[in-house]
Design a protein around this motif. Structure first.
Motif, PDB file in Angstrom:
ATOM      1  N   ARG A   1       0.783  17.775  39.572  1.00 25.92           N
ATOM      2  CA  ARG A   1      -0.173  17.318  40.166  1.00 25.92           C
ATOM      3  C   ARG A   1       0.157  15.881  40.665  1.00 25.92           C
ATOM      4  O   ARG A   1      -0.199  15.633  41.864  1.00 25.92           O
ATOM      5  CB  ARG A   1      -1.613  17.006  39.204  1.00 25.92           C
ATOM      6  N   LEU A   2       0.864  15.423  40.120  1.00 22.71           N
ATOM      7  CA  LEU A   2       1.302  13.746  40.616  1.00 22.71           C
ATOM      8  C   LEU A   2       2.273  13.783  41.851  1.00 22.71           C
ATOM      9  O   LEU A   2       2.282  13.000  42.367  1.00 22.71           O
ATOM     10  CB  LEU A   2       1.871  13.165  39.430  1.00 22.71           C
ATOM     11  N   VAL A   3       2.866  15.160  42.072  1.00 21.92           N
ATOM     12  CA  VAL A   3       3.756  15.186  43.060  1.00 21.92           C
ATOM     13  C   VAL A   3       3.134  16.107  44.127  1.00 21.92           C
ATOM     14  O   VAL A   3       3.806  16.556  45.171  1.00 21.92           O
ATOM     15  CB  VAL A   3       5.122  16.021  42.607  1.00 21.92           C
ATOM     16  N   GLY A   4       1.874  16.203  44.099  1.00 20.29           N
ATOM     17  CA  GLY A   4       1.064  16.654  45.022  1.00 20.29           C
ATOM     18  C   GLY A   4       0.698  18.394  45.083  1.00 20.29           C
ATOM     19  O   GLY A   4       0.314  18.640  46.093  1.00 20.29           O
ATOM     20  N   SER A   5       1.058  18.937  43.962  1.00 21.31           N
ATOM     21  CA  SER A   5       0.792  20.164  44.033  1.00 21.31           C
ATOM     22  C   SER A   5      -0.148  20.756  42.913  1.00 21.31           C
ATOM     23  O   SER A   5      -0.427  19.950  42.100  1.00 21.31           O
ATOM     24  CB  SER A   5       2.098  20.983  43.582  1.00 21.31           C
ATOM     25  N   LYS A   6      -0.466  21.873  42.834  1.00 15.65           N
ATOM     26  CA  LYS A   6      -1.583  22.352  42.029  1.00 15.65           C
ATOM     27  C   LYS A   6      -0.981  23.408  41.061  1.00 15.65           C
ATOM     28  O   LYS A   6       0.046  24.110  41.343  1.00 15.65           O
ATOM     29  CB  LYS A   6      -2.856  23.244  42.591  1.00 15.65           C
ATOM     30  N   CYS A   7      -1.367  23.128  39.551  1.00 21.14           N
ATOM     31  CA  CYS A   7      -0.692  23.897  38.636  1.00 21.14           C
ATOM     32  C   CYS A   7      -1.717  24.693  38.062  1.00 21.14           C
ATOM     33  O   CYS A   7      -2.693  24.483  37.650  1.00 21.14           O
ATOM     34  CB  CYS A   7       0.073  22.952  37.581  1.00 21.14           C
ATOM     35  N   MET A   8      -1.416  26.060  37.736  1.00 19.08           N
ATOM     36  CA  MET A   8      -2.364  26.960  37.173  1.00 19.08           C
ATOM     37  C   MET A   8      -1.457  27.348  35.825  1.00 19.08           C
ATOM     38  O   MET A   8      -0.397  27.973  35.850  1.00 19.08           O
ATOM     39  CB  MET A   8      -2.438  28.256  37.991  1.00 19.08           C
ATOM     40  N   LEU A   9      -2.369  27.956  34.775  1.00 25.85           N
ATOM     41  CA  LEU A   9      -1.601  28.532  33.567  1.00 25.85           C
ATOM     42  C   LEU A   9      -2.362  29.963  33.733  1.00 25.85           C
ATOM     43  O   LEU A   9      -3.639  30.263  33.522  1.00 25.85           O
ATOM     44  CB  LEU A   9      -2.588  27.841  32.480  1.00 25.85           C
ATOM     45  N   VAL A  10      -1.341  30.839  33.447  1.00 25.30           N
ATOM     46  CA  VAL A  10      -1.705  32.396  33.448  1.00 25.30           C
ATOM     47  C   VAL A  10      -1.060  33.193  32.165  1.00 25.30           C
ATOM     48  O   VAL A  10      -0.111  32.513  31.832  1.00 25.30           O
ATOM     49  CB  VAL A  10      -1.347  33.134  35.064  1.00 25.30           C
ATOM     50  N   GLY A  11      -1.676  34.487  32.222  1.00 25.04           N
ATOM     51  CA  GLY A  11      -0.947  35.129  30.997  1.00 25.04           C
ATOM     52  C   GLY A  11      -1.728  34.486  29.775  1.00 25.04           C
ATOM     53  O   GLY A  11      -1.072  34.727  28.613  1.00 25.04           O
ATOM     54  N   ILE A  12      -2.787  34.074  29.758  1.00 25.28           N
ATOM     55  CA  ILE A  12      -3.586  33.697  28.425  1.00 25.28           C
ATOM     56  C   ILE A  12      -4.071  35.053  27.763  1.00 25.28           C
ATOM     57  O   ILE A  12      -5.308  35.347  28.208  1.00 25.28           O
ATOM     58  CB  ILE A  12      -4.711  32.473  28.728  1.00 25.28           C
ATOM     59  N   ARG A  13      -3.508  35.231  26.651  1.00 24.56           N
ATOM     60  CA  ARG A  13      -4.310  36.345  25.956  1.00 24.56           C
ATOM     61  C   ARG A  13      -5.350  36.170  24.911  1.00 24.56           C
ATOM     62  O   ARG A  13      -5.316  34.921  24.674  1.00 24.56           O
ATOM     63  CB  ARG A  13      -2.923  37.025  25.151  1.00 24.56           C
ATOM     64  N   PRO A  14      -6.188  36.911  24.583  1.00 20.84           N
ATOM     65  CA  PRO A  14      -7.289  36.817  23.644  1.00 20.84           C
ATOM     66  C   PRO A  14      -6.707  35.778  22.513  1.00 20.84           C
ATOM     67  O   PRO A  14      -7.737  34.920  22.199  1.00 20.84           O
ATOM     68  CB  PRO A  14      -7.921  38.000  23.472  1.00 20.84           C
ATOM     69  N   GLU A  15      -6.018  36.265  21.835  1.00 21.47           N
ATOM     70  CA  GLU A  15      -5.557  35.538  20.732  1.00 21.47           C
ATOM     71  C   GLU A  15      -5.061  34.244  21.026  1.00 21.47           C
ATOM     72  O   GLU A  15      -5.234  33.118  20.357  1.00 21.47           O
ATOM     73  CB  GLU A  15      -4.449  36.195  20.039  1.00 21.47           C
ATOM     74  N   ILE A  16      -4.301  33.940  22.114  1.00 19.79           N
ATOM     75  CA  ILE A  16      -4.039  32.576  22.763  1.00 19.79           C
ATOM     76  C   ILE A  16      -5.324  31.742  22.891  1.00 19.79           C
ATOM     77  O   ILE A  16      -5.311  30.691  22.717  1.00 19.79           O
ATOM     78  CB  ILE A  16      -2.929  32.843  23.793  1.00 19.79           C
ATOM     79  N   ALA A  17      -6.242  32.414  23.822  1.00 24.65           N
ATOM     80  CA  ALA A  17      -7.354  31.660  24.108  1.00 24.65           C
ATOM     81  C   ALA A  17      -8.175  30.875  22.743  1.00 24.65           C
ATOM     82  O   ALA A  17      -8.456  30.093  22.644  1.00 24.65           O
ATOM     83  CB  ALA A  17      -8.284  32.403  24.970  1.00 24.65           C
ATOM     84  N   GLN A  18      -8.069  32.158  21.759  1.00 24.31           N
ATOM     85  CA  GLN A  18      -8.714  31.528  20.571  1.00 24.31           C
ATOM     86  C   GLN A  18      -8.165  30.481  19.759  1.00 24.31           C
ATOM     87  O   GLN A  18      -8.787  29.676  18.969  1.00 24.31           O
ATOM     88  CB  GLN A  18      -8.866  32.986  19.624  1.00 24.31           C
ATOM     89  N   THR A  19      -6.867  30.534  19.739  1.00 22.19           N
ATOM     90  CA  THR A  19      -6.053  29.508  19.254  1.00 22.19           C
ATOM     91  C   THR A  19      -6.185  28.362  19.797  1.00 22.19           C
ATOM     92  O   THR A  19      -6.555  27.238  19.121  1.00 22.19           O
ATOM     93  CB  THR A  19      -4.567  29.783  19.240  1.00 22.19           C
ATOM     94  N   ILE A  20      -6.376  28.128  20.981  1.00 24.49           N
ATOM     95  CA  ILE A  20      -6.484  27.118  22.046  1.00 24.49           C
ATOM     96  C   ILE A  20      -8.000  26.393  21.664  1.00 24.49           C
ATOM     97  O   ILE A  20      -8.088  25.258  21.323  1.00 24.49           O
ATOM     98  CB  ILE A  20      -6.401  27.293  23.380  1.00 24.49           C
TER      99      ILE A  20
END
Length: 277
Positions: free
Chosen positions: A220-239
Motif C-alpha cells: 500500500r505504501l508503494v501505491g498498490s493495493k494488496c488482496m489476500l486470497v485462498g482463505i479456506r474455512p479452517e484458516i478463516a476460523q483460526t484468524i
C-alpha cells in the motif's frame, strides 16, 4: 619404492581399474551405484582413478582442477563422501596386495611399501575430502538461493495485476524474502493490484498473519493495493479465534474471485463471448 609404485600404477592401470570397480560394487554404497548404468559407473570410476594418478604425474594446478571437476560430478550423481574414502582405501589395498604377490618382498620392503602408499594416499584423501566438502557447501548454498527465489515468486498475470502464490510454512526468513520480492516485483511489473494466494499455506498463526499484514501495508505504501486470497474455512476460523484484524485488507476465498475483483479495481471484467463453451 615410490618409483616402483608409480611405475606399477602406470603399467597396470587398466587391471587395477577392473578389480577396483568389482571391490567397490561389493563394499561400496549399493544404493548409490545401483541407480546408474554400468557405463556411467565405469566412466566415473575411471575418472576417479585418473585423478588419483594425477596427484603424482601432473602439476598441482592440473591435479587440483581435476579433483574439483570430479567432486562436482559425483555430487551431481548424489554419491556420498564415503565413495572417496572407501575408494582410496580399496585402491591402496589392491596395489599393496598385487605388488607383494608379484615381487616377493621382504618384511622390510613390505613395511616401506605400506609407508610409501600411506604417505602418497593419505594427503590425497584429505585433499579430496576438503574439496568435496567445499564443493558440496557451495552446491547447497546455490540450491538454497534457487529454492528461496522460487518460494516467493511474484507473477504478472494481467497488465497491472500480479499474483504471489505461497506454498508451505512461512518462517521469519521466508517472510523477509516475501517482502523483498513483493516490493521489487510491484515496482518492476508496475502492478496496481497484488494478490497473495495462501491456498498452499497449511497453517496461519499470529506470526504468519503479522507477516502478511506487514506485506500488505508495504504494498500500500508503494501505491498498490494488496488482496489476500485462498482463505479456506479452517484458516478463516483460526484468524477469528486468534483475534487477528484483517478488516483493512480485501480478502477472497478463492483465487478466481480475487482475480475478478482485481480486474474490477483496474476497470476491467471477464466477459463470456457468444458461442463460447
Amino acid at each position: 619404492m615410490k618409483r616402483e609404485i608409480v611405475r606399477y600404477v602406470q603399467n597396470y592401470g587398466e587391471n587395477i581399474v577392473e578389480e577396483w570397480m568389482d571391490e567397490m560394487r561389493e563394499r561400496g554404497d549399493s544404493r548409490s551405484f545401483n541407480t546408474i548404468s554400468n557405463n556411467v559407473f565405469y566412466n566415473t570410476s575411471k575418472e576417479f582413478l585418473d585423478v588419483v594418478v594425477s596427484s603424482i604425474v601432473d602439476s598441482d594446478e592440473t591435479y587440483h582442477e581435476k579433483v574439483k571437476d570430479f567432486a562436482e560430478s559425483i555430487i551431481k550423481l548424489g554419491w556420498p563422501l564415503t565413495y572417496l574414502t572407501t575408494g582410496i582405501r580399496i585402491y591402496q589395498s589392491i596395489i599393496f596386495e598385487k605388488m607383494v604377490t608379484e615381487n616377493e618382498l621382504t618384511k622390510e620392503q613390505m613395511k616401506k611399501l605400506v609407508l610409501d602408499l600411506d604417505s602418497w594416499l593419505s594427503p590425497l584423501q584429505d585433499q579430496m575430502i576438503n574439496i568435496y566438502s567445499d564443493t558440496w557447501e557451495k552446491t547447497i548454498t546455490m540450491q538454497k538461493v534457487a529454492l528461496q527465489e522460487l518460494s516467493a515468486p511474484l507473477i504478472p498475470v494481467f497488465e497491472k495485476i500480479s499474483i504471489m502464490p505461497l506454498v508451505g510454512t512461512i518462517d521469519t526468513e521466508r517472510a523477509r524474502l516475501i517482502m523483498e520480492n513483493l516490493l521489487s516485483g510491484v515496482v518492476k511489473h508496475r502492478s496496481e493490484v497484488v494478490l497473495i494466494d495462501i491456498t498452499g499455506v497449511p497453517v496461519v498463526d499470529t506470526m504468519v498473519a503479522h507477516h502478511i499484514i506487514q506485506a500488505a501495508e508495504a504494498v500500500r505504501l508503494v501505491g498498490s493495493k494488496c488482496m489476500l486470497v485462498g482463505i479456506r474455512p479452517e484458516i478463516a476460523q483460526t484468524i477469528v479465534n486468534l483475534g487477528i484484524d484483517l478488516n483493512h485488507i480485501t480478502t477472497k476465498s478463492t483465487l478466481r474471485k480475487g482475480i475478478a475483483q482485481a480486474l474490477a479495481y483496474t476497470n476491467r471484467e471477464i466477459v463470456v463471448m457468444e458461442g463460447a463453451d
